[in-house]
Design a protein around this motif. Structure first.
Motif, PDB file in Angstrom:
ATOM      1  N   THR A 158      -9.704 -10.466   8.715  1.00 45.31           N
ATOM      2  CA  THR A 158     -10.648 -11.550   9.023  1.00 45.31           C
ATOM      3  C   THR A 158     -10.584 -11.904  10.506  1.00 45.31           C
ATOM      4  O   THR A 158     -11.602 -11.944  11.179  1.00 45.31           O
ATOM      5  CB  THR A 158     -10.335 -12.795   8.178  1.00 45.31           C
ATOM      6  OG1 THR A 158      -8.929 -13.036   8.261  1.00 45.31           O
ATOM      7  CG2 THR A 158     -10.725 -12.606   6.728  1.00 45.31           C
ATOM      8  N   GLN A 176       1.723  -8.563  14.163  1.00 47.54           N
ATOM      9  CA  GLN A 176       0.901  -9.679  13.728  1.00 47.54           C
ATOM     10  C   GLN A 176       1.414 -10.991  14.328  1.00 47.54           C
ATOM     11  O   GLN A 176       0.636 -11.838  14.757  1.00 47.54           O
ATOM     12  CB  GLN A 176       0.953  -9.727  12.202  1.00 47.54           C
ATOM     13  CG  GLN A 176      -0.337 -10.104  11.593  1.00 47.54           C
ATOM     14  CD  GLN A 176      -0.349  -9.837  10.096  1.00 47.54           C
ATOM     15  OE1 GLN A 176       0.125  -8.821   9.622  1.00 47.54           O
ATOM     16  NE2 GLN A 176      -0.875 -10.763   9.353  1.00 47.54           N
ATOM     17  N   GLN A 208       2.688 -15.550   3.800  1.00 44.63           N
ATOM     18  CA  GLN A 208       1.445 -15.502   3.019  1.00 44.63           C
ATOM     19  C   GLN A 208       1.578 -14.573   1.818  1.00 44.63           C
ATOM     20  O   GLN A 208       2.271 -13.561   1.865  1.00 44.63           O
ATOM     21  CB  GLN A 208       0.273 -15.020   3.894  1.00 44.63           C
ATOM     22  CG  GLN A 208      -1.078 -15.269   3.233  1.00 44.63           C
ATOM     23  CD  GLN A 208      -2.201 -14.398   3.801  1.00 44.63           C
ATOM     24  OE1 GLN A 208      -2.012 -13.673   4.761  1.00 44.63           O
ATOM     25  NE2 GLN A 208      -3.368 -14.486   3.196  1.00 44.63           N
ATOM     26  N   ASN A 225      -4.494  -3.501   9.126  1.00 42.15           N
ATOM     27  CA  ASN A 225      -3.039  -3.710   9.154  1.00 42.15           C
ATOM     28  C   ASN A 225      -2.395  -3.644   7.761  1.00 42.15           C
ATOM     29  O   ASN A 225      -1.725  -4.563   7.324  1.00 42.15           O
ATOM     30  CB  ASN A 225      -2.679  -5.020   9.892  1.00 42.15           C
ATOM     31  CG  ASN A 225      -3.288  -6.265   9.285  1.00 42.15           C
ATOM     32  OD1 ASN A 225      -4.495  -6.389   9.141  1.00 42.15           O
ATOM     33  ND2 ASN A 225      -2.435  -7.194   8.903  1.00 42.15           N
ATOM     34  N   THR A 226      -2.605  -2.513   7.112  1.00 42.36           N
ATOM     35  CA  THR A 226      -2.103  -2.357   5.746  1.00 42.36           C
ATOM     36  C   THR A 226      -0.961  -1.344   5.697  1.00 42.36           C
ATOM     37  O   THR A 226      -1.095  -0.217   6.154  1.00 42.36           O
ATOM     38  CB  THR A 226      -3.261  -1.941   4.813  1.00 42.36           C
ATOM     39  OG1 THR A 226      -4.172  -3.045   4.750  1.00 42.36           O
ATOM     40  CG2 THR A 226      -2.770  -1.601   3.428  1.00 42.36           C
ATOM     41  N   THR A 227       0.140  -1.809   5.120  1.00 46.38           N
ATOM     42  CA  THR A 227       1.334  -0.974   5.018  1.00 46.38           C
ATOM     43  C   THR A 227       1.183   0.040   3.897  1.00 46.38           C
ATOM     44  O   THR A 227       0.700  -0.286   2.815  1.00 46.38           O
ATOM     45  CB  THR A 227       2.556  -1.861   4.712  1.00 46.38           C
ATOM     46  OG1 THR A 227       2.615  -2.889   5.683  1.00 46.38           O
ATOM     47  CG2 THR A 227       3.849  -1.062   4.720  1.00 46.38           C
ATOM     48  N   LEU A 254     -11.727  -9.007   5.393  1.00 47.26           N
ATOM     49  CA  LEU A 254     -11.040  -9.146   4.102  1.00 47.26           C
ATOM     50  C   LEU A 254      -9.696  -9.838   4.269  1.00 47.26           C
ATOM     51  O   LEU A 254      -8.936  -9.528   5.200  1.00 47.26           O
ATOM     52  CB  LEU A 254     -10.789  -7.755   3.507  1.00 47.26           C
ATOM     53  CG  LEU A 254     -12.036  -6.930   3.180  1.00 47.26           C
ATOM     54  CD1 LEU A 254     -11.638  -5.499   2.851  1.00 47.26           C
ATOM     55  CD2 LEU A 254     -12.796  -7.560   2.019  1.00 47.26           C
ATOM     56  N   THR A 255      -9.386 -10.724   3.340  1.00 40.94           N
ATOM     57  CA  THR A 255      -8.071 -11.357   3.340  1.00 40.94           C
ATOM     58  C   THR A 255      -7.065 -10.384   2.714  1.00 40.94           C
ATOM     59  O   THR A 255      -7.458  -9.385   2.091  1.00 40.94           O
ATOM     60  CB  THR A 255      -8.069 -12.652   2.503  1.00 40.94           C
ATOM     61  OG1 THR A 255      -8.288 -12.287   1.142  1.00 40.94           O
ATOM     62  CG2 THR A 255      -9.142 -13.624   2.967  1.00 40.94           C
ATOM     63  N   ALA A 256      -5.789 -10.737   2.840  1.00 40.77           N
ATOM     64  CA  ALA A 256      -4.750  -9.874   2.264  1.00 40.77           C
ATOM     65  C   ALA A 256      -4.964  -9.659   0.761  1.00 40.77           C
ATOM     66  O   ALA A 256      -4.961  -8.516   0.297  1.00 40.77           O
ATOM     67  CB  ALA A 256      -3.369 -10.455   2.560  1.00 40.77           C
ATOM     68  N   PRO A 257      -5.170 -10.727  -0.034  1.00 44.14           N
ATOM     69  CA  PRO A 257      -5.331 -10.484  -1.469  1.00 44.14           C
ATOM     70  C   PRO A 257      -6.626  -9.741  -1.842  1.00 44.14           C
ATOM     71  O   PRO A 257      -6.676  -9.077  -2.858  1.00 44.14           O
ATOM     72  CB  PRO A 257      -5.358 -11.896  -2.085  1.00 44.14           C
ATOM     73  CG  PRO A 257      -4.828 -12.810  -1.038  1.00 44.14           C
ATOM     74  CD  PRO A 257      -5.133 -12.172   0.274  1.00 44.14           C
ATOM     75  N   ARG A 259      -8.242  -7.235  -0.175  1.00 46.51           N
ATOM     76  CA  ARG A 259      -8.533  -5.924   0.417  1.00 46.51           C
ATOM     77  C   ARG A 259      -8.546  -4.734  -0.545  1.00 46.51           C
ATOM     78  O   ARG A 259      -9.397  -3.857  -0.452  1.00 46.51           O
ATOM     79  CB  ARG A 259      -7.558  -5.645   1.567  1.00 46.51           C
ATOM     80  CG  ARG A 259      -6.115  -5.641   1.116  1.00 46.51           C
ATOM     81  CD  ARG A 259      -5.157  -5.519   2.281  1.00 46.51           C
ATOM     82  NE  ARG A 259      -3.916  -6.199   1.948  1.00 46.51           N
ATOM     83  CZ  ARG A 259      -2.821  -6.122   2.644  1.00 46.51           C
ATOM     84  NH1 ARG A 259      -2.790  -5.402   3.746  1.00 46.51           N
ATOM     85  NH2 ARG A 259      -1.729  -6.779   2.276  1.00 46.51           N
TER      86      ARG A 259
HETATM   87  N1  GSH Z   1       1.235  -5.018   6.536  1.00 46.82           N
HETATM   88  C1  GSH Z   1       1.455  -5.970   5.478  1.00 46.82           C
HETATM   89  C2  GSH Z   1       0.939  -7.354   5.852  1.00 46.82           C
HETATM   90  C3  GSH Z   1      -0.493  -7.350   6.225  1.00 46.82           C
HETATM   91  C4  GSH Z   1      -1.217  -8.651   5.878  1.00 46.82           C
HETATM   92  O1  GSH Z   1      -2.164  -8.636   5.107  1.00 46.82           O
HETATM   93  N2  GSH Z   1      -0.738  -9.755   6.428  1.00 46.82           N
HETATM   94  C5  GSH Z   1      -1.290 -11.042   6.117  1.00 46.82           C
HETATM   95  C6  GSH Z   1      -0.391 -12.102   6.648  1.00 46.82           C
HETATM   96  S1  GSH Z   1       1.299 -11.864   6.145  1.00 46.82           S
HETATM   97  C7  GSH Z   1      -2.684 -11.144   6.705  1.00 46.82           C
HETATM   98  O2  GSH Z   1      -3.066 -10.402   7.592  1.00 46.82           O
HETATM   99  N3  GSH Z   1      -3.483 -12.052   6.208  1.00 46.82           N
HETATM  100  C8  GSH Z   1      -4.818 -12.255   6.691  1.00 46.82           C
HETATM  101  C9  GSH Z   1      -5.718 -12.829   5.641  1.00 46.82           C
HETATM  102  O3  GSH Z   1      -5.344 -12.909   4.465  1.00 46.82           O
HETATM  103  O4  GSH Z   1      -6.873 -13.163   6.016  1.00 46.82           O
HETATM  104  C10 GSH Z   1       0.756  -5.506   4.208  1.00 46.82           C
HETATM  105  O5  GSH Z   1       0.043  -4.499   4.232  1.00 46.82           O
HETATM  106  O6  GSH Z   1       0.939  -6.142   3.176  1.00 46.82           O
END
Ligand code: GSH
Length: 350
Positions: free
Chosen positions: A52, A210, A161, A113-115, A93-96, A98
């Protein structure tokens, strides 16, 4: 004449059939385009899932144009596949959110930024392509805090998060080191950021890149926040696609390798034309003036030249978005080329 069917003769026959098959495949020219490439071409647009807002990786600028390292990977793929880096629609997209969005087919590619982990690779119907950025989970604390090592976080509160790899690694690290950390967990990124930068958590944990990006956007003075030296989990980040479309996996993977290979060979956005006259066949392949590697991917000869012209090579993408001269200010570190002390090693484009 009856064929002699001894095990040896049978083996020879299987071998010669296999060889004939391989030769036929090699002579056949362009491979089949997978369903994702077909859909992208029919639409005339690549749909790319991005973060996002994560300055340096993916964020709209003052004119509303998406900028960043992850964004440039989308643009490079669009340039390779569709002939223009502009033919991309970015879906924040938020983390949940994606993974579901990628699984359902709403996006063609997740560059966010996805592991890549075993569980994600093997159990979600998704597939990793290549590693775009070697990261690691770290902690950030206010510079005014006395904490200078993660091992000093005993009984401290840590903002984190949901929906990421982060909570689990935090839990495991705290348990192993008997830190009794109090996790302050948020569904929304905005809430995690606001709470930490309002001074309501002793520390914030996330991927170290991040954390560096967040302090640029949210801190009045980024130097007021310190990233601790410990890296508590490996976080190799890279683009993901849906499992089951091998042709698309290959395209995304080779665009990324191609950008890294271009850096290794000194091919840049500025010299890609001049190098058409290079005497080096490895360079000629990258600039689209030698052996045609594109047809094996269902693309044309200039696929990689277009990508490099649009976004620059891997090093140029890194420096422009994340490097020491940007606000995020990250060193190349592990993301340097393998022959310059880093881990970035592209499989050969040939
Ligand atoms: N690389 C890690 C963390 C990436 C991640 O999604 N980080 C969160 C914060 S810890 C983020 O970017 N959140 C943004 C959002 O939800 O909009 C993963 O793939 O799980």
């Amino acid at each position: 004449m009856t064929a002699i069917c001894t095990p040896c003769a049978l083996l020879r026959r299987v071998r010669s059939l296999a060889l004939a098959g391989l030769l036929a495949l090699a002579a056949a020219g362009p491979v089949v385009a997978g369903p994702t490439l077909d859909a992208v071409r029919a639409r005339g647009q690549l749909v790319c899932g991005v973060n996002t807002t994560l300055v340096g990786f993916s964020a709209p600028d003052a004119q509303g144009r998406w900028q960043g390292f992850d964004v440039d990977i989308c643009r490079a793929v669009a340039a390779a596949v569709l002939g223009s880096a502009e033919k991309v629609r970015f879906v924040p997209l938020t983390a949940p959110q994606r993974f579901g969005v990628l699984q359902s087919g709403e996006i063609d590619l997740l560059s966010r930024n996805t592991t890549i982990t075993l569980a994600r690779d093997a159990s979600m119907g998704l597939q990793m392509t290549a590693i775009a950025f070697y990261d690691g989970q770290g902690f950030m604390v206010p510079a005014t805090s006395k904490v200078r090592s993660a091992l000093e976080l005993k009984n401290k509160s840590v903002c984190v998060q949901q929906g990421s790899t982060t909570i689990r690694s935090l839990t495991e690290y705290a348990r192993v080191h008997k830190l009794n950390i109090r996790q302050v967990v948020f569904d929304r990124f905005e809430d995690a950021n606001a709470t930490y930068f309002a001074g309501k958590c002793d520390a914030y944990t996330s991927d170290a890149s991040q954390l560096a990006s967040l302090r640029v956007k949210f801190a009045a003075n980024p130097a007021d926040h310190v990233i601790l030296p410990e890296v508590i989990a490996k976080e190799p980040l890279g683009p993901l696609v849906r499992r089951g479309d091998d042709e698309w996996v290959s395209i995304v993977r080779w665009v990324l390798y191609g950008l890294i290979e271009a850096e290794e060979l000194g091919v840049t956005a500025a010299n890609v034309e001049a190098l058409q006259r290079s005497a080096d066949p490895t360079v000629l392949r990258v600039v689209g003036a030698g052996e045609d590697t594109g047809k094996l991917l269902g693309l044309d000869r200039e696929w990689l030249a277009r990508a490099v012209r649009a976004t620059g090579n891997y090093g140029e993408i890194f420096e422009r978005n994340l490097g020491p001269r940007t606000p995020v200010g990250l060193p190349r570190g592990l993301n340097n080329l393998w022959n310059k002390g880093g881990l970035q090693y592209a499989l050969p484009v040939r």
